[in-house]
Design an enzyme around this catalytic site. Structure first.
Site, PDB file in Angstrom:
ATOM      1  N   ASP A   1       0.728  -1.263  -0.073  1.00 30.74           N
ATOM      2  CA  ASP A   1      -0.001   0.081  -0.207  1.00 30.74           C
ATOM      3  C   ASP A   1       0.843   1.191   0.020  1.00 30.74           C
ATOM      4  O   ASP A   1       0.529   2.301   0.716  1.00 30.74           O
ATOM      5  CB  ASP A   1      -0.803   0.013   1.148  1.00 30.74           C
ATOM      6  CG  ASP A   1      -1.893  -1.107   1.249  1.00 30.74           C
ATOM      7  OD1 ASP A   1      -1.915  -1.977   0.324  1.00 30.74           O
ATOM      8  OD2 ASP A   1      -2.767  -1.243   2.098  1.00 30.74           O
TER       9      ASP A   1
ATOM     10  N   CYS B   1      -1.791  -2.715   7.875  1.00 27.40           N
ATOM     11  CA  CYS B   1      -1.778  -3.540   6.640  1.00 27.40           C
ATOM     12  C   CYS B   1      -0.433  -4.384   6.425  1.00 27.40           C
ATOM     13  O   CYS B   1      -0.580  -5.523   6.095  1.00 27.40           O
ATOM     14  CB  CYS B   1      -2.142  -2.671   5.374  1.00 27.40           C
ATOM     15  SG  CYS B   1      -3.779  -1.850   5.445  1.00 27.40           S
TER      16      CYS B   1
ATOM     17  N   LYS C   1      -7.049  -4.976  -2.847  1.00 22.40           N
ATOM     18  CA  LYS C   1      -7.761  -5.541  -1.897  1.00 22.40           C
ATOM     19  C   LYS C   1      -8.707  -4.273  -1.292  1.00 22.40           C
ATOM     20  O   LYS C   1      -8.529  -3.269  -1.835  1.00 22.40           O
ATOM     21  CB  LYS C   1      -6.747  -5.810  -0.767  1.00 22.40           C
ATOM     22  CG  LYS C   1      -5.752  -4.780  -0.128  1.00 22.40           C
ATOM     23  CD  LYS C   1      -4.776  -5.019   0.601  1.00 22.40           C
ATOM     24  CE  LYS C   1      -3.742  -4.155   1.438  1.00 22.40           C
ATOM     25  NZ  LYS C   1      -4.759  -3.294   2.348  1.00 22.40           N
TER      26      LYS C   1
END
Length: 208
Positions: A8, A153, A108
Protein backbone atom coordinates in the site's frame (compact mmCIF):
# COMPACT_ATOMS: atom_id res chain seq x y z
CA UNK A 1 12.71 -17.52 -6.08
CA UNK A 2 12.97 -14.39 -3.95
CA UNK A 3 10.00 -12.00 -3.94
CA UNK A 4 9.35 -8.47 -2.69
CA UNK A 5 5.90 -7.41 -1.48
CA UNK A 6 5.29 -3.65 -1.27
CA UNK A 7 2.26 -2.95 0.91
CA UNK A 8 0.00 0.00 0.00
CA UNK A 9 2.60 2.60 -0.98
CA UNK A 10 -0.18 4.88 -2.14
CA UNK A 11 -0.86 8.61 -2.07
CA UNK A 12 -3.60 8.08 0.50
CA UNK A 13 -1.11 6.90 3.12
CA UNK A 14 1.58 9.48 2.35
CA UNK A 15 1.73 13.15 3.40
CA UNK A 16 -1.20 14.99 1.83
CA UNK A 17 -3.28 11.82 1.57
CA UNK A 18 -6.66 11.18 3.17
CA UNK A 19 -5.17 8.72 5.69
CA UNK A 20 -1.61 9.98 5.80
CA UNK A 21 1.03 8.14 7.80
CA UNK A 22 3.69 10.43 9.23
CA UNK A 23 6.74 10.30 6.93
CA UNK A 24 4.99 7.63 4.89
CA UNK A 25 6.78 8.80 1.75
CA UNK A 26 10.11 7.94 3.39
CA UNK A 27 9.54 4.30 2.42
CA UNK A 28 9.60 5.11 -1.31
CA UNK A 29 13.41 5.40 -1.67
CA UNK A 30 13.79 2.16 0.29
CA UNK A 31 11.34 0.41 -2.04
CA UNK A 32 13.05 1.78 -5.13
CA UNK A 33 16.48 0.66 -3.93
CA UNK A 34 15.18 -2.87 -3.41
CA UNK A 35 13.35 -2.84 -6.76
CA UNK A 36 16.49 -1.70 -8.60
CA UNK A 37 18.79 -4.15 -6.82
CA UNK A 38 17.93 -6.99 -9.18
CA UNK A 39 17.70 -9.38 -6.24
CA UNK A 40 14.00 -10.12 -6.66
CA UNK A 41 12.56 -12.38 -9.32
CA UNK A 42 9.04 -11.25 -8.46
CA UNK A 43 7.91 -7.81 -7.26
CA UNK A 44 4.34 -7.35 -6.05
CA UNK A 45 2.55 -4.22 -4.87
CA UNK A 46 -0.69 -4.35 -2.92
CA UNK A 47 -3.18 -1.55 -3.45
CA UNK A 48 -6.08 -0.53 -1.23
CA UNK A 49 -8.94 -0.20 -3.72
CA UNK A 50 -12.13 0.76 -1.91
CA UNK A 51 -15.48 1.49 -3.55
CA UNK A 52 -17.18 4.73 -2.58
CA UNK A 53 -19.04 4.39 0.72
CA UNK A 54 -16.95 1.47 1.94
CA UNK A 55 -18.18 0.11 5.26
CA UNK A 56 -14.94 1.00 7.03
CA UNK A 57 -15.45 4.71 6.34
CA UNK A 58 -16.66 6.79 9.28
CA UNK A 59 -18.74 8.84 6.85
CA UNK A 60 -20.98 5.84 6.28
CA UNK A 61 -21.89 5.51 9.97
CA UNK A 62 -24.07 8.13 11.62
CA UNK A 63 -22.43 9.66 14.67
CA UNK A 64 -19.03 8.13 13.98
CA UNK A 65 -15.85 10.14 13.54
CA UNK A 66 -12.61 8.97 11.94
CA UNK A 67 -10.63 6.67 14.26
CA UNK A 68 -13.70 5.83 16.40
CA UNK A 69 -14.23 2.12 16.97
CA UNK A 70 -17.34 0.66 15.40
CA UNK A 71 -18.34 -2.70 13.97
CA UNK A 72 -18.15 -4.21 10.50
CA UNK A 73 -18.99 -7.78 9.50
CA UNK A 74 -19.54 -8.58 13.19
CA UNK A 75 -16.03 -7.54 14.21
CA UNK A 76 -14.63 -4.40 15.87
CA UNK A 77 -13.61 -1.95 13.18
CA UNK A 78 -11.63 1.28 13.21
CA UNK A 79 -13.70 3.88 11.39
CA UNK A 80 -11.38 5.42 8.83
CA UNK A 81 -11.52 8.65 6.85
CA UNK A 82 -12.64 8.03 3.27
CA UNK A 83 -9.43 6.88 1.59
CA UNK A 84 -8.06 5.08 -1.46
CA UNK A 85 -11.36 5.21 -3.33
CA UNK A 86 -11.11 3.38 -6.63
CA UNK A 87 -9.85 5.52 -9.51
CA UNK A 88 -8.90 8.53 -7.40
CA UNK A 89 -5.50 10.18 -7.00
CA UNK A 90 -5.65 9.13 -3.34
CA UNK A 91 -5.67 5.47 -4.40
CA UNK A 92 -2.81 5.82 -6.89
CA UNK A 93 0.68 4.63 -6.07
CA UNK A 94 3.11 7.29 -4.90
CA UNK A 95 4.36 9.03 -8.05
CA UNK A 96 8.01 8.37 -7.24
CA UNK A 97 7.54 4.62 -6.80
CA UNK A 98 9.04 2.71 -9.71
CA UNK A 99 5.83 0.96 -10.65
CA UNK A 100 7.05 0.01 -14.14
CA UNK A 101 9.24 -2.63 -12.49
CA UNK A 102 6.35 -4.18 -10.53
CA UNK A 103 5.23 -7.54 -11.91
CA UNK A 104 1.87 -7.88 -10.18
CA UNK A 105 -0.57 -5.50 -8.48
CA UNK A 106 -2.76 -7.10 -5.82
CA UNK A 107 -5.85 -5.01 -5.13
CA UNK A 108 -7.75 -5.44 -1.88
CA UNK A 109 -10.59 -3.92 0.13
CA UNK A 110 -13.04 -4.03 -2.78
CA UNK A 111 -15.89 -5.63 -0.81
CA UNK A 112 -17.82 -2.75 0.80
CA UNK A 113 -18.98 -4.92 3.70
CA UNK A 114 -15.60 -6.05 5.03
CA UNK A 115 -12.21 -4.40 5.39
CA UNK A 116 -9.04 -6.03 4.11
CA UNK A 117 -5.82 -4.99 5.80
CA UNK A 118 -3.89 -8.01 4.57
CA UNK A 119 -2.82 -8.45 0.96
CA UNK A 120 -3.75 -12.12 1.35
CA UNK A 121 -7.34 -12.10 2.65
CA UNK A 122 -10.19 -10.08 4.10
CA UNK A 123 -10.35 -9.31 7.81
CA UNK A 124 -12.94 -12.04 8.40
CA UNK A 125 -10.25 -14.46 7.13
CA UNK A 126 -12.64 -16.14 4.71
CA UNK A 127 -12.29 -14.48 1.29
CA UNK A 128 -8.75 -14.75 -0.07
CA UNK A 129 -7.16 -12.56 -2.73
CA UNK A 130 -5.26 -15.39 -4.41
CA UNK A 131 -1.86 -13.90 -3.62
CA UNK A 132 -0.76 -16.98 -1.68
CA UNK A 133 -1.53 -19.17 -4.68
CA UNK A 134 0.43 -16.88 -7.00
CA UNK A 135 3.49 -17.07 -4.78
CA UNK A 136 3.22 -20.86 -4.65
CA UNK A 137 2.86 -21.09 -8.43
CA UNK A 138 5.95 -18.93 -8.87
CA UNK A 139 7.86 -21.22 -6.46
CA UNK A 140 8.74 -18.34 -4.15
CA UNK A 141 10.96 -19.49 -1.28
CA UNK A 142 11.81 -16.09 0.26
CA UNK A 143 9.44 -13.16 0.73
CA UNK A 144 10.47 -9.68 1.88
CA UNK A 145 7.66 -7.36 3.01
CA UNK A 146 7.64 -3.59 3.54
CA UNK A 147 5.28 -0.63 3.23
CA UNK A 148 2.39 1.14 4.94
CA UNK A 149 1.20 1.06 7.60
CA UNK A 150 3.24 -1.02 10.05
CA UNK A 151 0.46 -1.40 12.62
CA UNK A 152 -2.31 -2.37 10.21
CA UNK A 153 -1.83 -3.53 6.62
CA UNK A 154 1.84 -4.48 6.98
CA UNK A 155 1.21 -6.36 10.21
CA UNK A 156 -1.72 -8.39 8.91
CA UNK A 157 0.02 -9.09 5.60
CA UNK A 158 3.11 -10.40 7.39
CA UNK A 159 1.09 -12.54 9.80
CA UNK A 160 -0.92 -14.05 6.95
CA UNK A 161 2.23 -14.68 4.92
CA UNK A 162 3.86 -16.70 7.69
CA UNK A 163 0.65 -18.69 8.24
CA UNK A 164 -0.42 -19.25 4.63
CA UNK A 165 3.06 -19.88 3.20
CA UNK A 166 4.61 -22.33 5.67
CA UNK A 167 7.45 -23.26 3.31
CA UNK A 168 8.49 -19.66 2.64
CA UNK A 169 11.03 -17.63 4.62
CA UNK A 170 9.25 -14.36 5.43
CA UNK A 171 11.16 -11.20 6.36
CA UNK A 172 9.99 -7.71 7.31
CA UNK A 173 12.11 -4.82 6.03
CA UNK A 174 11.65 -2.63 9.10
CA UNK A 175 13.22 0.57 7.75
CA UNK A 176 10.86 0.30 4.78
CA UNK A 177 7.79 0.62 7.01
CA UNK A 178 6.02 3.48 8.75
CA UNK A 179 3.03 3.25 11.10
CA UNK A 180 0.01 5.26 12.16
CA UNK A 181 0.93 5.10 15.85
CA UNK A 182 4.42 4.70 17.29
CA UNK A 183 3.17 2.57 20.19
CA UNK A 184 0.98 0.27 18.12
CA UNK A 185 3.72 -0.06 15.51
CA UNK A 186 6.15 -1.18 18.18
CA UNK A 187 3.63 -3.78 19.35
CA UNK A 188 3.03 -4.85 15.77
CA UNK A 189 6.73 -5.55 15.26
CA UNK A 190 6.71 -7.68 18.41
CA UNK A 191 3.69 -9.65 17.16
CA UNK A 192 5.22 -10.13 13.73
CA UNK A 193 8.50 -11.36 15.20
CA UNK A 194 6.72 -13.67 17.64
CA UNK A 195 4.87 -15.26 14.73
CA UNK A 196 8.16 -16.28 13.14
CA UNK A 197 8.80 -13.45 10.70
CA UNK A 198 12.44 -12.36 10.56
CA UNK A 199 12.95 -8.65 11.25
CA UNK A 200 15.65 -7.14 9.08
CA UNK A 201 16.45 -3.93 7.20
CA UNK A 202 17.06 -2.89 3.63
CA UNK A 203 20.85 -2.83 4.00
CA UNK A 204 20.87 -6.50 5.01
CA UNK A 205 18.38 -7.33 2.26
CA UNK A 206 20.58 -5.70 -0.36
CA UNK A 207 23.57 -7.70 0.83
CA UNK A 208 21.86 -11.07 1.12
Amino acid sequence: MKALLLVDIQNGFCPGGNLAVENGDAVVPVANALIESGRYGLIIASQDWHPEGHGSFASRHEGKQPFDIGELAGKPQVMWPDHCVQGTVDAAFHPDLKIDSIHHIQRKGENPEIDSYSAFRDNDRSAVTGLDQLLKEKAVTELDIMGLATDFCVKFTALDAIEMLPDVTVRLIEDGCRGISEDSSREAIKDIKAAGVEITDSHAALES
